[in-house]
Design an enzyme around this catalytic site. Structure first.
Site, mmCIF file in Angstrom:
data_model
loop_
_atom_site.group_PDB
_atom_site.id
_atom_site.type_symbol
_atom_site.label_atom_id
_atom_site.label_comp_id
_atom_site.label_asym_id
_atom_site.label_seq_id
_atom_site.Cartn_x
_atom_site.Cartn_y
_atom_site.Cartn_z
ATOM 1 N N GLU A 108 0.847 -1.211 0.000
ATOM 2 C CA GLU A 108 0.000 0.000 0.000
ATOM 3 C C GLU A 108 0.876 1.253 0.000
ATOM 4 O OE1 GLU A 108 -2.287 -1.500 3.443
ATOM 5 O OE2 GLU A 108 -4.074 -1.037 2.265
ATOM 6 N N GLU A 128 -3.459 -9.483 3.750
ATOM 7 C CA GLU A 128 -4.208 -9.203 4.984
ATOM 8 C C GLU A 128 -5.310 -10.222 5.240
ATOM 9 O OE1 GLU A 128 -3.190 -6.969 2.820
ATOM 10 O OE2 GLU A 128 -2.616 -5.106 3.804
HETATM 11 C C1 3H9 Z 1 -1.317 -4.958 7.159
HETATM 12 O O1 3H9 Z 1 -0.374 -4.610 6.531
HETATM 13 C C2 3H9 Z 1 -2.539 -4.110 7.397
HETATM 14 C C3 3H9 Z 1 -2.605 -2.903 6.513
HETATM 15 O O2 3H9 Z 1 -3.256 -3.205 5.300
HETATM 16 C C4 3H9 Z 1 -3.473 -1.849 7.135
HETATM 17 C C5 3H9 Z 1 -2.836 -0.941 8.100
HETATM 18 C C6 3H9 Z 1 -3.722 0.191 8.524
HETATM 19 N N1 3H9 Z 1 4.466 -7.457 11.905
HETATM 20 O O3 3H9 Z 1 7.907 -15.075 8.796
HETATM 21 P P1 3H9 Z 1 9.272 -14.927 9.316
HETATM 22 C C7 3H9 Z 1 8.052 -11.131 12.317
HETATM 23 S S1 3H9 Z 1 -1.350 -6.482 7.894
HETATM 24 C C8 3H9 Z 1 5.205 -7.819 12.967
HETATM 25 O O4 3H9 Z 1 9.813 -15.983 10.193
HETATM 26 P P2 3H9 Z 1 10.314 -15.153 6.639
HETATM 27 C C9 3H9 Z 1 7.754 -12.597 12.567
HETATM 28 O O5 3H9 Z 1 6.844 -12.753 13.614
HETATM 29 C C10 3H9 Z 1 0.221 -7.185 7.566
HETATM 30 N N2 3H9 Z 1 6.097 -8.833 12.924
HETATM 31 O O6 3H9 Z 1 10.323 -14.635 8.151
HETATM 32 C C11 3H9 Z 1 9.119 -13.128 12.893
HETATM 33 O O7 3H9 Z 1 9.409 -12.788 14.240
HETATM 34 P P3 3H9 Z 1 10.324 -13.748 15.146
HETATM 35 C C12 3H9 Z 1 0.317 -7.701 6.173
HETATM 36 C C13 3H9 Z 1 6.257 -9.474 11.780
HETATM 37 O O8 3H9 Z 1 11.532 -14.602 6.028
HETATM 38 C C14 3H9 Z 1 10.036 -12.311 11.987
HETATM 39 O O9 3H9 Z 1 9.283 -11.149 11.628
HETATM 40 N N3 3H9 Z 1 1.582 -8.385 6.007
HETATM 41 C C15 3H9 Z 1 5.521 -9.146 10.640
HETATM 42 O O10 3H9 Z 1 10.032 -16.609 6.598
HETATM 43 C C16 3H9 Z 1 10.447 -13.034 10.739
HETATM 44 O O11 3H9 Z 1 9.289 -13.522 10.074
HETATM 45 C C17 3H9 Z 1 1.715 -9.711 6.193
HETATM 46 O O12 3H9 Z 1 0.773 -10.393 6.489
HETATM 47 C C18 3H9 Z 1 4.598 -8.085 10.718
HETATM 48 N N4 3H9 Z 1 3.867 -7.698 9.665
HETATM 49 O O13 3H9 Z 1 9.049 -14.449 5.978
HETATM 50 C C19 3H9 Z 1 3.089 -10.272 6.034
HETATM 51 N N5 3H9 Z 1 5.879 -9.974 9.621
HETATM 52 O O14 3H9 Z 1 11.631 -13.828 14.438
HETATM 53 C C20 3H9 Z 1 3.452 -11.108 7.213
HETATM 54 C C21 3H9 Z 1 6.822 -10.784 10.129
HETATM 55 O O15 3H9 Z 1 10.344 -13.060 16.454
HETATM 56 N N6 3H9 Z 1 4.805 -11.630 7.145
HETATM 57 N N7 3H9 Z 1 7.060 -10.502 11.429
HETATM 58 O O16 3H9 Z 1 9.582 -15.055 15.160
HETATM 59 C C22 3H9 Z 1 5.181 -12.631 6.333
HETATM 60 O O17 3H9 Z 1 4.428 -13.143 5.533
HETATM 61 C C23 3H9 Z 1 6.586 -13.150 6.479
HETATM 62 O O18 3H9 Z 1 7.053 -12.768 7.753
HETATM 63 C C24 3H9 Z 1 7.581 -12.624 5.419
HETATM 64 C C25 3H9 Z 1 9.020 -13.075 5.814
HETATM 65 C C26 3H9 Z 1 7.209 -13.221 4.063
HETATM 66 C C27 3H9 Z 1 7.570 -11.136 5.352
#
Ligand code: 3H9
Length: 695
Positions: A108, A128
């Site tokens: 976004e 999301e």
């Molecule tokens: C959103 O964006 C809402 C908006 O539209 C509106 C706003 C108003 N936040 O997965 P990993 C942490 S909703 C906080 O093992 P990878 C995760 O917990 C969001 N923490 O790595 C982990 O912590 P720890 C939409 C986050 O390389 C560490 O980062 N976005 C977030 O296998 C490493 O993560 C998503 O849904 C976060 N957003 O994969 C994306 N993301 O090391 C969510 C990750 O302490 N994330 N962490 O366990 C993912 O899909 C994967 O983390 C990503 C990396 C592909 C990015």
């Protein structure tokens, strides 16, 4: 370079100002990142030495989304909307430079920029919906303006991560960058200025929306076509409504509607449960007594013993990850049949357009078949997937121990047997582990990994990393009968069998669990998997289940014999209730002196689910699972527990442990039976007014 704050910096590189976010691990949009980007963009706008701006990220990825840990806390300024509005309104072109993943709020943010460039390995998406939400910072408004409504509907309701080359074709990415991303982005920004290209504000663009307005049934058709996929979930419907608003309302009003629909989801239980599972999955990857820096064994090749349904499915996972597999069978005929099934599976995927012929040929070229166990001599890991018989498994492991090189991991796919005992016949019990795949093994996400008393940290760490490499979600558990998943499933099966004896209809039990959110009920599942499988396991253990046994004795193994708990028309998978089965049940009930009665849906649900929760508490007491959330991950990814209910222990917390405890006692009083005795842990939680999450 100027530090805007701890997380964001600004630097003028010639005539282009570069704003860099550096907030490990994934540059999520915490308050500090939002404030930093805003400050950085404002600094760039005010900097007379630059005529364009680039927004980029340090570390492994572009912004991966809003900071999920901030959800549910009081909002803090600046909002993401304010950041995006400022960028879009900038009088100097702003270019997003994307590597890794630009997800959710990250995409976004990029859509608020005037242009986007990316390296080819990058991925973008609005995931999301997988967190029970919708893109709440303009994503549902800007994406359809770029890619058109039909594609936006697909991308937003699936949460798919789109590879940069495809995103480029869709117009989401303006240019793919070879080599250094920031240098490429700066060059691109200079080109924009030199060519006097416009400041593209996506929010102003209406062409693609016009196209959608010409097709009034578009949304109704989309809802209808996806009704099955969205069943039970709240988020997809709100995503659709927000995109509908994009088509029907002016941008500012539609944006306000998106916000309203976002907040509605954010406040709901489903979003909380889905976010819980997001973190639970990541937590499960950590084993407390296995340090993160434990050295790993490099798995360059694998052996699979047994080319049956499980063996074949397991092999496919490795092939798809580029790891060569040697598959072993006892006869050439069984081997040919197994390899043929793998080939047919891939051919079907190619026919559906989901795999290229070239890729399929690549996978098949990594597969070697043999009838000689010596063929796995050089494999780094060997996974045994033959039928469940301790003596046979011991014989195979004795041979494997002799044949396989030192340092090779010997794994078993057993779902019931004592892996310590299997390991005891080898000279390397510390290199023996359970890798319990779920059927179909090439599809199901869960990998229940089972450590014995002797499994080494290196082997555990290697198998956890390997699971990720082959696209599985691993959870490490310890040895017990049925491990975590099947041990709890047995409790549900036991009640389902009792319920039909006591008067519930088979189709009612299935319907109640289907409506709860499972893909199918226990009886339909038995018919699909083959009732003979559990029959054979029961026979091996000398255990009886009168109705289930009677059904198998009639050769009613399920769909494959066109009859099981239901009957099936030829070539149809639709279960049809069968009076023959009802007669069997009535006969068994009479023999056992069971008085049949009508049973409510509420009783069916509680009796199927609560004994599982009680068993989960027992599993935690015994230390078989490390955390309550590990059990939830197992049930969501291995057994189709609806993710929006967050898994059995999370569901227990939602209902209230004390209420469940009281219901167990009530069932004990009315129905009798040891299964209703609350386990001490559940009792303790109930009496102290606590939840599983407090453990
Ligand atoms: C959103 O964006 C809402 C908006 O539209 C509106 C706003 C108003 N936040 O997965 P990993 C942490 S909703 C906080 O093992 P990878 C995760 O917990 C969001 N923490 O790595 C982990 O912590 P720890 C939409 C986050 O390389 C560490 O980062 N976005 C977030 O296998 C490493 O993560 C998503 O849904 C976060 N957003 O994969 C994306 N993301 O090391 C969510 C990750 O302490 N994330 N962490 O366990 C993912 O899909 C994967 O983390 C990503 C990396 C592909 C990015």
């Amino acid at each position: 370079m100027t530090a805007i704050n701890d997380l964001v910096s600004y630097e003028a590189k010639g005539t282009v100002g570069v704003v860099t976010v550096n907030s490990p691990p994934v540059n999520a949009l915490s308050q500090g990142v939002r404030a930093g980007i805003l400050g950085g963009i404002q600094a760039g706008i005010a900097d007379d030495s630059v005529s364009a701006l680039v927004l980029t990220c340090a570390g492994r990825t572009f912004i991966a989304g809003a900071d999920i840990t901030e959800f549910g806390k009081p909002p803090r300024e600046p909002s993401l909307k304010e950041v995006i509005d400022t960028m879009e309104a900038s009088t100097k072109p702003v270019v997003a430079a994307i590597h890794g993943t630009a997800l959710g709020g990250g995409l976004e943010t990029a859509l608020g920029c005037h242009y986007r460039v990316a390296v080819a390995s990058a991925k973008v998406g609005l995931p999301e919906v997988k967190l029970g939400l919708l893109p709440g910072a303009g994503g549902t408004q800007r994406l359809p303006r770029v890619v058109g409504v039909p594609i936006a509907l697909d991308l937003i309701t699936s949460g798919e991560h789109v590879p940069a080359p495809k995103a480029h074709k869709l117009g989401l990415i303006d240019e793919l960058i070879d080599g250094d991303l920031v240098a490429g982005a700066i060059a691109f920004a200079k080109k924009i200025v030199a060519e006097g290209r416009p400041l593209v504000k996506i929010s102003d663009q209406n062409e693609k929306l016009e196209e959608a307005r010409k097709n009034p049934s578009l949304f109704a058709d989309f809802r209808k076509a996806n009704a099955r996929r969205f069943r039970g979930f709240e988020a997809p419907e709100n995503c659709i409504k927000a995109i509908e608003a994009a088509v029907n309302l002016p941008f500012p009003q539609a944006l306000a509607r998106e916000r309203e629909l976002f907040l509605e989801l954010l406040a709901g239980e489903q979003a909380k449960a889905q976010q819980y599972i997001f973190f639970a999955e990541r937590q499960a990857a950590k084993i407390p007594d296995v340090p993160a820096d434990t050295p790993l064994i490099d798995i360059k090749s694998a052996g699979v013993i047994g080319a049956g349904t499980m063996g074949g499915g397991i092999a496919m996972n490795f092939l798809q990850a580029g790891i060569p597999v040697t598959i072993v069978e006892t006869s050439q005929e069984a081997l040919d049949r197994g390899i043929d099934i793998i080939r047919k599976n891939y051919t079907a995927t190619v026919a559906k357009g989901r795999l290229t012929q070239e890729k399929m040929d690549g996978y098949m070229s990594l597969l070697t078949g043999t009838t000689n166990l010596e063929g796995v001599r050089d494999a780094d890991i060997v996974i045994e997937a033959i039928f469940e018989n301790m003596d046979v498994k011991k014989e195979v492991f004795t041979k494997l121990d002799r044949i396989c090189k030192q340092g090779a991991i010997l794994a078993t796919n057993t779902s019931t047997l004592d892996i310590d005992e299997i390991g005891s016949v080898t000279s390397r019990p510390d290199y023996v582990i359970g890798l319990h795949f779920f059927s179909p093994a090439n599809v199901m996400k869960l990998l229940e990994e089972v450590r014995t008393k002797k499994t080494s940290a290196t082997v555990m760490a290697t198998c956890m990393a390997l699971a990720k490499k082959i696209g599985k979600i691993p959870v490490m558990v310890r040895v017990c009968d049925g491990f975590v998943g099947n041990r709890m499933l047995a409790k549900r099966t036991e009640q389902a069998q009792k319920l039909i004896l006591e008067g519930a209809k088979i189709e009612d039990v299935d319907r109640v669990l289907y409506d709860f959110g499972f893909p199918m009920g226990p009886f339909a599942m038995g018919d699909l998997a083959g009732n003979d499988v559990s029959w054979r396991i029961r026979q091996g253990k000398g255990v009886k289940s009168p109705v289930a046994d009677a059904i198998c004795e009639l050769g009613r193994f399920g769909q494959k014999t066109n009859a099981g708990y239901y009957r099936y028309e030829a070539r149809s998978r639709t279960p049809i209730p069968d009076p023959v089965v009802e007669e069997i049940i009535e006969k068994v009930a009479k023999e056992q002196g069971v008085t049949r009665r009508p049973i409510t849906d509420e009783e069916i649900l509680k009796r199927c689910i609560y004994p599982m929760i009680n068993e989960a508490a027992k599993i935690l007491e015994e230390g078989i699972a490390t955390r309550a959330s590990d059990i939830d991950v197992i049930w969501v990814y291995g057994y189709g527990w609806p993710v929006y209910r967050g898994g059995p222990t999370r569901y227990a917390d939602y209902i209230g442990v004390e209420k469940i405890y009281n219901d167990l006692l009530r069932f004990k009083e009315t129905l009798g039976g040891e299964e209703w005795t609350p386990t001490p842990l559940l009792e303790k939680l109930a009496k102290e007014g606590k939840s599983f999450k407090d453990l």
